[in-house]
Scaffold this motif. Sequence first.
Motif, PDB file in Angstrom:
ATOM      1  N   GLN A   3      -8.661  71.965  52.327  1.00  0.00           N
ATOM      2  CA  GLN A   3      -7.761  72.912  51.678  1.00  0.00           C
ATOM      3  C   GLN A   3      -7.671  72.637  50.181  1.00  0.00           C
ATOM      4  OE1 GLN A   3      -3.982  73.492  53.613  1.00  0.00           O
ATOM      5  NE2 GLN A   3      -4.884  73.529  55.664  1.00  0.00           N
ATOM      6  N   ARG A   4      -7.670  71.364  49.816  1.00  0.00           N
ATOM      7  CA  ARG A   4      -7.603  71.033  48.397  1.00  0.00           C
ATOM      8  C   ARG A   4      -8.843  71.562  47.667  1.00  0.00           C
ATOM      9  NH1 ARG A   4      -4.668  67.479  45.556  1.00  0.00           N
ATOM     10  NH2 ARG A   4      -3.864  66.524  47.483  1.00  0.00           N
ATOM     11  N   ALA A   5     -10.012  71.438  48.313  1.00  0.00           N
ATOM     12  CA  ALA A   5     -11.238  71.933  47.689  1.00  0.00           C
ATOM     13  C   ALA A   5     -11.211  73.453  47.551  1.00  0.00           C
ATOM     14  CB  ALA A   5     -12.455  71.498  48.507  1.00  0.00           C
ATOM     15  N   LEU A   6     -10.653  74.144  48.548  1.00  0.00           N
ATOM     16  CA  LEU A   6     -10.559  75.598  48.473  1.00  0.00           C
ATOM     17  C   LEU A   6      -9.570  76.029  47.397  1.00  0.00           C
ATOM     18  CD1 LEU A   6     -10.597  76.451  52.288  1.00  0.00           C
ATOM     19  CD2 LEU A   6     -12.442  76.852  50.637  1.00  0.00           C
ATOM     20  N   GLU A   7      -8.482  75.294  47.258  1.00  0.00           N
ATOM     21  CA  GLU A   7      -7.534  75.580  46.171  1.00  0.00           C
ATOM     22  C   GLU A   7      -8.240  75.528  44.818  1.00  0.00           C
ATOM     23  OE1 GLU A   7      -3.739  73.404  46.202  1.00  0.00           O
ATOM     24  OE2 GLU A   7      -4.283  72.777  48.224  1.00  0.00           O
ATOM     25  N   THR A   8      -9.037  74.481  44.628  1.00  0.00           N
ATOM     26  CA  THR A   8      -9.734  74.304  43.353  1.00  0.00           C
ATOM     27  C   THR A   8     -10.786  75.384  43.147  1.00  0.00           C
ATOM     28  OG1 THR A   8      -9.382  71.914  43.453  1.00  0.00           O
ATOM     29  CG2 THR A   8     -11.123  72.714  41.987  1.00  0.00           C
TER      30      THR A   8
ATOM     31  N   ALA B 174      -1.698  80.176  49.778  1.00  0.00           N
ATOM     32  CA  ALA B 174      -2.715  81.221  49.875  1.00  0.00           C
ATOM     33  C   ALA B 174      -3.876  80.763  50.754  1.00  0.00           C
ATOM     34  CB  ALA B 174      -3.224  81.601  48.486  1.00  0.00           C
ATOM     35  N   VAL B 175      -4.275  79.504  50.619  1.00  0.00           N
ATOM     36  CA  VAL B 175      -5.354  78.960  51.444  1.00  0.00           C
ATOM     37  C   VAL B 175      -4.946  78.946  52.908  1.00  0.00           C
ATOM     38  CG1 VAL B 175      -6.696  76.890  51.957  1.00  0.00           C
ATOM     39  CG2 VAL B 175      -6.377  77.607  49.577  1.00  0.00           C
ATOM     40  N   ARG B 176      -3.739  78.486  53.183  1.00  0.00           N
ATOM     41  CA  ARG B 176      -3.283  78.419  54.569  1.00  0.00           C
ATOM     42  C   ARG B 176      -3.191  79.807  55.201  1.00  0.00           C
ATOM     43  NH1 ARG B 176       1.472  73.838  53.703  1.00  0.00           N
ATOM     44  NH2 ARG B 176       0.084  72.004  53.816  1.00  0.00           N
ATOM     45  N   GLU B 177      -2.706  80.781  54.434  1.00  0.00           N
ATOM     46  CA  GLU B 177      -2.625  82.143  54.964  1.00  0.00           C
ATOM     47  C   GLU B 177      -4.005  82.709  55.230  1.00  0.00           C
ATOM     48  OE1 GLU B 177      -0.340  84.379  52.200  1.00  0.00           O
ATOM     49  OE2 GLU B 177       1.505  83.228  52.524  1.00  0.00           O
ATOM     50  N   ALA B 178      -4.962  82.406  54.358  1.00  0.00           N
ATOM     51  CA  ALA B 178      -6.331  82.884  54.566  1.00  0.00           C
ATOM     52  C   ALA B 178      -6.937  82.271  55.825  1.00  0.00           C
ATOM     53  CB  ALA B 178      -7.191  82.554  53.352  1.00  0.00           C
TER      54      ALA B 178
END
Length: 289
Positions: free
Chosen positions: A40-45, A53-57
Amino acid sequence: MTRKTSGPAGGRRPRDVVADALRERIRSGALEPGARLPTQRALETEFSVGRSAVREALAALTREGLLENVGRGSSPTVAAPDHHAETPRIAGVELTDRLHEAFQAEHVTIDSFSLTSETLNNALAWPIRQVMDRRPAPRSVRARLLVPSLDARLALPRLIDDPEDPKPRRRLHQMQTAYVHAVENSLSSLARFGVEVSLTVRAVPLTPTHKLYLLNRDEALIGYYQVVRNEKAVYEGEQLALYDVLGLTTKLFRSTDGPEARDEQESAFVAESQRFFDSLWDTIAVPFE
């Protein structure tokens, strides 16, 4: 409205940006079944979005059956196709995949009967992107859209407290016009790649209780609108409390008249659905303006 053709752009929510990108990677095979997603941290970046937003996706892709092992202390993995291929899926996901398959034909036909054409417009993005990426492209695409006529007294949408108020119908007409033009623009982009495209839009004096998509005349997708209270609708700056309908998240049920047909009843359903559409088109439908 009949045109030889060329969706709204921008304004997407952060979670949709993430979900659309990951969904495309899964569909294209860049992320194969069993592959683990970035953290999730990598997707945030990567997407410059917040953790929510990442968690909802990820939650949305899980509901679509594209991901599994979400929320177990490690990154989720791409689900195997048999985890989701045979179960009804929400309209936006199922129609996107079926359009992608339909676009493998030499001559593509799309018949759509719905409230606004929003789902169709969203679903066209993926197969059109494939054509733009120089994947095999059809020689022609012919689309016919049926939407409800506002000359008729539609049952929905309507104000909760005043069913006769015309504002919900005017708001609906704005949405219809926006998405019809978005479909037109999306399809017209195919002309640059040598695809012959035609789009015809007509209106019928009916309130749709279901949405129907007929692809290449051998596949039918049907889903039922759910009536809901929508107290946050806005029309010309005024907040409206409506009895409204949900279509994007309704599930589509697929039937085929091709080699995959399970029995004669399934084939007959596709044929009757096509006759239903054609009967409206050839009798009471008028040009949409």
